[in-house]
Design an enzyme around this catalytic site. Structure first.
Site, PDB file in Angstrom:
ATOM      1  N   SER A  89      79.360  -8.868  22.057  1.00 25.23           N
ATOM      2  CA  SER A  89      79.318  -7.779  21.080  1.00 25.23           C
ATOM      3  C   SER A  89      80.543  -6.885  21.157  1.00 25.23           C
ATOM      4  O   SER A  89      80.642  -5.907  20.426  1.00 25.23           O
ATOM      5  CB  SER A  89      78.054  -6.937  21.302  1.00 25.23           C
ATOM      6  OG  SER A  89      78.041  -6.359  22.597  1.00 25.23           O
ATOM      7  N   ASN A  99      70.411  -0.965  29.022  1.00 22.65           N
ATOM      8  CA  ASN A  99      69.421  -0.615  27.998  1.00 22.65           C
ATOM      9  C   ASN A  99      69.450   0.879  27.679  1.00 22.65           C
ATOM     10  O   ASN A  99      69.487   1.284  26.520  1.00 22.65           O
ATOM     11  CB  ASN A  99      68.019  -1.023  28.455  1.00 22.65           C
ATOM     12  CG  ASN A  99      67.881  -2.514  28.649  1.00 22.65           C
ATOM     13  OD1 ASN A  99      68.799  -3.271  28.349  1.00 22.65           O
ATOM     14  ND2 ASN A  99      66.744  -2.950  29.145  1.00 22.65           N
ATOM     15  N   THR A 153      66.599  12.684 -21.523  1.00 24.03           N
ATOM     16  CA  THR A 153      65.494  12.024 -20.835  1.00 24.03           C
ATOM     17  C   THR A 153      65.354  10.645 -21.476  1.00 24.03           C
ATOM     18  O   THR A 153      65.555  10.504 -22.692  1.00 24.03           O
ATOM     19  CB  THR A 153      64.171  12.807 -20.977  1.00 24.03           C
ATOM     20  OG1 THR A 153      63.796  12.876 -22.361  1.00 24.03           O
ATOM     21  CG2 THR A 153      64.307  14.219 -20.415  1.00 24.03           C
ATOM     22  N   HIS A 154      65.045   9.643 -20.668  1.00 27.89           N
ATOM     23  CA  HIS A 154      64.972   8.252 -21.160  1.00 27.89           C
ATOM     24  C   HIS A 154      66.307   7.816 -21.783  1.00 27.89           C
ATOM     25  O   HIS A 154      66.347   6.897 -22.614  1.00 27.89           O
ATOM     26  CB  HIS A 154      63.854   8.077 -22.192  1.00 27.89           C
ATOM     27  CG  HIS A 154      62.537   8.598 -21.758  1.00 27.89           C
ATOM     28  ND1 HIS A 154      61.679   7.892 -20.955  1.00 27.89           N
ATOM     29  CD2 HIS A 154      61.924   9.787 -21.998  1.00 27.89           C
ATOM     30  CE1 HIS A 154      60.598   8.598 -20.721  1.00 27.89           C
ATOM     31  NE2 HIS A 154      60.718   9.764 -21.331  1.00 27.89           N
ATOM     32  N   SER A 183      93.539  -3.036 -16.578  1.00 22.58           N
ATOM     33  CA  SER A 183      93.100  -4.425 -16.696  1.00 22.58           C
ATOM     34  C   SER A 183      94.287  -5.354 -16.546  1.00 22.58           C
ATOM     35  O   SER A 183      95.397  -5.033 -16.971  1.00 22.58           O
ATOM     36  CB  SER A 183      92.441  -4.637 -18.062  1.00 22.58           C
ATOM     37  OG  SER A 183      92.321  -6.013 -18.357  1.00 22.58           O
ATOM     38  N   LYS A 187      93.326  -0.783 -21.433  1.00 21.25           N
ATOM     39  CA  LYS A 187      92.179  -0.365 -20.636  1.00 21.25           C
ATOM     40  C   LYS A 187      92.538   0.722 -19.616  1.00 21.25           C
ATOM     41  O   LYS A 187      93.570   0.685 -18.975  1.00 21.25           O
ATOM     42  CB  LYS A 187      91.563  -1.561 -19.908  1.00 21.25           C
ATOM     43  CG  LYS A 187      90.875  -2.572 -20.803  1.00 21.25           C
ATOM     44  CD  LYS A 187      89.702  -1.974 -21.543  1.00 21.25           C
ATOM     45  CE  LYS A 187      88.569  -1.561 -20.648  1.00 21.25           C
ATOM     46  NZ  LYS A 187      87.964  -2.706 -19.915  1.00 21.25           N
ATOM     47  N   ASN A 213      90.022   2.270 -16.701  1.00 20.38           N
ATOM     48  CA  ASN A 213      88.664   2.141 -16.180  1.00 20.38           C
ATOM     49  C   ASN A 213      88.377   3.149 -15.069  1.00 20.38           C
ATOM     50  O   ASN A 213      89.225   3.364 -14.194  1.00 20.38           O
ATOM     51  CB  ASN A 213      88.451   0.727 -15.628  1.00 20.38           C
ATOM     52  CG  ASN A 213      88.693  -0.341 -16.669  1.00 20.38           C
ATOM     53  OD1 ASN A 213      88.345  -0.172 -17.827  1.00 20.38           O
ATOM     54  ND2 ASN A 213      89.302  -1.447 -16.257  1.00 20.38           N
ATOM     55  N   GLU A 271      82.536   3.172 -10.446  1.00 16.29           N
ATOM     56  CA  GLU A 271      81.818   1.907 -10.555  1.00 16.29           C
ATOM     57  C   GLU A 271      81.564   1.328  -9.165  1.00 16.29           C
ATOM     58  O   GLU A 271      80.487   0.787  -8.882  1.00 16.29           O
ATOM     59  CB  GLU A 271      82.615   0.920 -11.401  1.00 16.29           C
ATOM     60  CG  GLU A 271      82.737   1.313 -12.876  1.00 16.29           C
ATOM     61  CD  GLU A 271      83.563   0.305 -13.658  1.00 16.29           C
ATOM     62  OE1 GLU A 271      83.270  -0.897 -13.568  1.00 16.29           O
ATOM     63  OE2 GLU A 271      84.510   0.730 -14.356  1.00 16.29           O
TER      64      GLU A 271
END
Length: 529
Positions: free
Chosen positions: A92, A179, A224-225, A346, A352, A354, A359
Site C-alpha cells: 500500500s 492497526n 419549479t419543475h 471546440s 463554440k 463552453n 460541466e
C-alpha cells in the site's frame, strides 16, 4: 512515478502557502499502472529454458543475481518470504505514503509517552525523535526511498529509522500495532482534510456573496419543475447556494468533532498489559480523548464514511449549481456570460464557447458519490475487529478529498468570472405570468378564500393565454368580467417589480428580507473589513 500533491491550508486559494505536502500515486498515470500490470499476457511467451552447457565458447552471460529480499519486521514465525505477486498485490506504500507526516506525528507522541512511562530511556527517545526528524526532511526533499518490500508507510519509516539509529528504533513499536497506528494516522489526515475543505467552502461562499452584492436589484425568473414560477431577486437566488454550503461546512465540522478521538494504544484489538498512558498521546496529538473501546478503535471507519458522505452532499450541491450555470449560459437562456478565462472551445466548431469547468463539476460529483459507495460496500461485511480489507479505505478518501477541493476551487473561479446579462433577463421576465400568485394574495387580502382566489386567477391566466398578453395588460373591465371583486388597487400587485415589493415573510425574496440576508452573510464571512 507521477504524483499528485495535496496542500492542506485554511487560507483561501488566492493566498495559499504550501504547508503540508502529501504525495499519492496518480491512478490515471500509465507509469503507476505498470506496478501492477507488468505481465506478458500472451500464450506465445514461454518460460526461459535452462541450459547446462558450460562451453567456454558460449556467448551467453549469467543473469545478475536479484538482491536479497529484506526480512519482514513481522517475519519471525515464517520460514519463507512472500511471492512477488503477493508483495505487489498487498503493498500500500504506493498510496498510503500520503500519511507520512501524520505517521511521524504519531510516532513522536508515542515515543515521548513510552519514555515517560519508563518503557524506553530518555536517550532512546531522543535518538528516535532525531531520526524521525531526519526522515521527515528526507521525505520533504524527495530523497527518501519508498520500498515496496516494506509494504506500507509505517514499515517504511520504522525500518528506515532502524537503519539510521539502530536498536533504539526497535522499541518504538512497543504497545502499538499497525492497526491502531493506521487508524490514528488516518484520523489526523482526515482532520486536516476537513479543515482544508471547510476553508474552500468559505471561499466559495465569499465569491457568491460578492457576486450577489454586485447584482443588487436584479430580478430573475424563479423556477419549479424547470417551469417559470415566481419572480425572485438574483441576490436571493445566489444566497440559497450560500445557505447550502453553510450546511455542508457544518456537516464536515460535526464529522471533525466525532472523529477527533484517539485510537493510539488500542494495539491490535485488545489493548496492552504494559503501563502506557493513552491520555498523554491523545493530548499530544490534539485529540479530545482516547477512544473508550480498543476493538472499536481499530475497526471503526465511521469517520471515513461520514467524511465521504459530507463530501458527497457538497458535491451534489455543486453539481446543482453547475447545472444551473450551464443552462443559464446557453443561448436558450442567455442569462449569464462566462469570461474566456473560465471557458473552453471546440476542436471542430469555431464559434463554440463552453462552460466546461461547471460541466466537469457536474460530472465529478458522480466520482465523489462513487467513493462513498465504495467505502460503504467495503465495510458492510466486516466482522470485528481489524481486517485487511480496510487497506482499501485510503484511495477512495484521497480521491474524494482531492476531487471536492478541485470542485470548490473551480466553482469559486467561475463565480468570479461570470456576468449576468441584465437586458436579456429583463426581456425574458414578462413570459410565464410570474405575478399570478401575488394576484391570488391580492384576492386573499380582499377576503376571498385562497382556493377560490386560486380559481379566479387561473381563469385570468387562461384569458391572458387566449389574448397572448400578461396579467398586467388586462383591463379592469376584463378582470371584473371574471369576478367583481377586482378594483384599481389590483395593479399594485401586477408586474414582477410590484410582486417583489409585496413579499414580506421572513426568508422571502422581498427587497427588505433579502437585504437582511445579505447583511447577515457579509457579517458572518467578515466581508465588512
Amino acid at each position: 512515478m507521477e504524483s499528485i500533491s495535496f496542500t492542506f491550508s485554511q487560507s483561501p486559494p488566492n493566498s495559499l502557502i504550501p504547508s503540508q505536502s502529501h504525495s499519492i500515486i496518480n491512478p490515471n498515470s500509465s507509469s503507476s499502472l505498470s506496478t501492477y500490470f507488468c505481465y506478458p499476457f500472451t500464450s506465445q511467451i514461454k518460460p526461459p529454458s535452462i541450459s547446462c552447457c558450460t562451453s567456454k565458447h558460449s556467448n551467453m552471460t549469467a543473469p545478475a543475481a536479484a538482491p536479497a529480499k529484506e526480512a519482514k519486521l513481522w517475519g519471525g514465525r515464517f520460514e519463507e518470504g512472500v511471492t512477488d505477486a503477493v508483495e505487489r498485490f498487498t503493498e500500500s506504500i504506493s498510496f498510503d505514503k500520503a500519511l507520512y507526516k501524520h505517521d511521524i506525528m504519531g510516532s513522536r507522541a508515542h515515543a515521548c509517552m513510552l519514555a515517560k512511562q519508563g518503557l524506553m530511556s530518555m536517550s532512546d527517545r531522543d535518538s528516535i525523535l532525531e531520526g524521525l526528524e531526519q526522515i521527515e526532511k528526507q521525505i520533504e526533499k524527495g530523497e527518501f526511498v519508498w520500498r515496496t518490500d516494506r509494504e506500507d508507510v509505517h514499515m517504511n519509516i520504522e525500518a528506515h529509522l532502524t537503519d539510521l539509529i539502530g536498536e533504539p528504533a526497535k522499541k518504538l513499536h512497543t504497545a502499538r500495532s499497525r492497526n491502531d497506528q493506521v487508524s490514528t494516522d488516518f484520523r489526523l489526515w482526515c482532520r486536516d482534510a476537513i479543515d482544508t475543505i471547510v476553508a474552500r467552502i468559505k471561499y466559495l461562499q465569499v465569491s457568491l456573496v460578492m457576486l450577489a452584492k454586485k447584482n443588487g436589484g436584479v430580478i430573475v425568473p424563479g423556477y419549479t419543475h424547470l417551469q417559470r414560477a415566481q419572480p425572485v431577486l438574483l441576490q436571493h437566488h445566489l444566497l440559497a447556494y450560500v445557505e447550502q454550503l453553510e450546511r455542508d461546512a457544518g456537516r464536515l465540522l460535526d464529522c471533525r468533532v466525532r472523529l477527533n478521538f484517539c485510537p493510539l494504544g488500542a494495539c491490535a484489538l485488545a489493548g496492552t498489559g504494559l503501563p502506557i498512558d493513552r491520555f498523554m498521546t491523545s493530548d499530544a496529538l490534539g485529540f479530545t480523548a482516547p477512544m473508550r473501546n480498543s476493538m472499536d478503535a481499530v475497526s471503526d471507519r465511521d469517520f471515513v464514511l461520514e467524511l465521504l458522505s459530507a463530501n458527497s452532499i457538497t458535491a451534489m450541491h455543486l453539481s446543482r449549481l453547475g447545472e444551473e450555470w450551464v443552462l443559464w449560459a446557453s443561448e436558450e437562456f442567455g442569462f449569464i456570460t462566462p469570461s474566456d478565462s473560465v471557458s473552453t472551445g471546440s476542436s471542430i466548431m469555431p464559434q463554440k464557447k463552453n462552460p466546461d469547468p461547471m460541466e466537469l463539476v457536474r460530472g465529478k460529483s458522480a466520482r465523489v458519490i462513487g467513493d462513498l459507495v465504495t467505502l460503504l460496500v467495503l465495510c458492510k461485511g466486516l466482522p470485528l475487529a481489524y481486517n485487511r480489507d480496510l487497506q482499501e479505505d485510503k484511495e477512495p478518501v484521497f480521491d474524494s478529498v482531492k476531487t471536492i477541493i478541485g470542485m470548490l476551487e473551480v466553482s469559486a473561479e467561475f463565480a468570479q468570472n461570470i456576468t449576468y446579462n441584465q437586458d436579456k433577463i429583463q426581456k425574458a421576465l414578462p413570459a410565464g405570468h410570474l405575478d399570478a400568485t401575488t394576484l391570488a394574495d391580492y384576492l386573499v387580502h380582499k377576503g376571498i378564500p385562497f382556493r377560490t382566489s386560486h380559481d379566479i386567477v387561473g381563469r385570468a391566466v387562461a384569458l391572458c393565454v387566449y389574448r397572448n398578453c400578461q396579467l398586467q395588460d388586462l383591463s379592469l373591465d376584463e378582470l371584473r368580467s371574471i369576478d367583481q371583486v377586482f378594483d384599481e388597487g389590483v395593479y399594485d400587485y401586477l408586474g414582477v417589480e410590484n410582486s417583489i415589493k409585496k413579499f414580506s415573510s421572513y426568508g422571502s425574496t422581498g427587497s427588505d428580507c433579502v437585504a437582511t440576508q445579505l447583511d447577515f452573510w457579509i457579517s458572518r464571512l467578515n466581508l465588512n473589513q
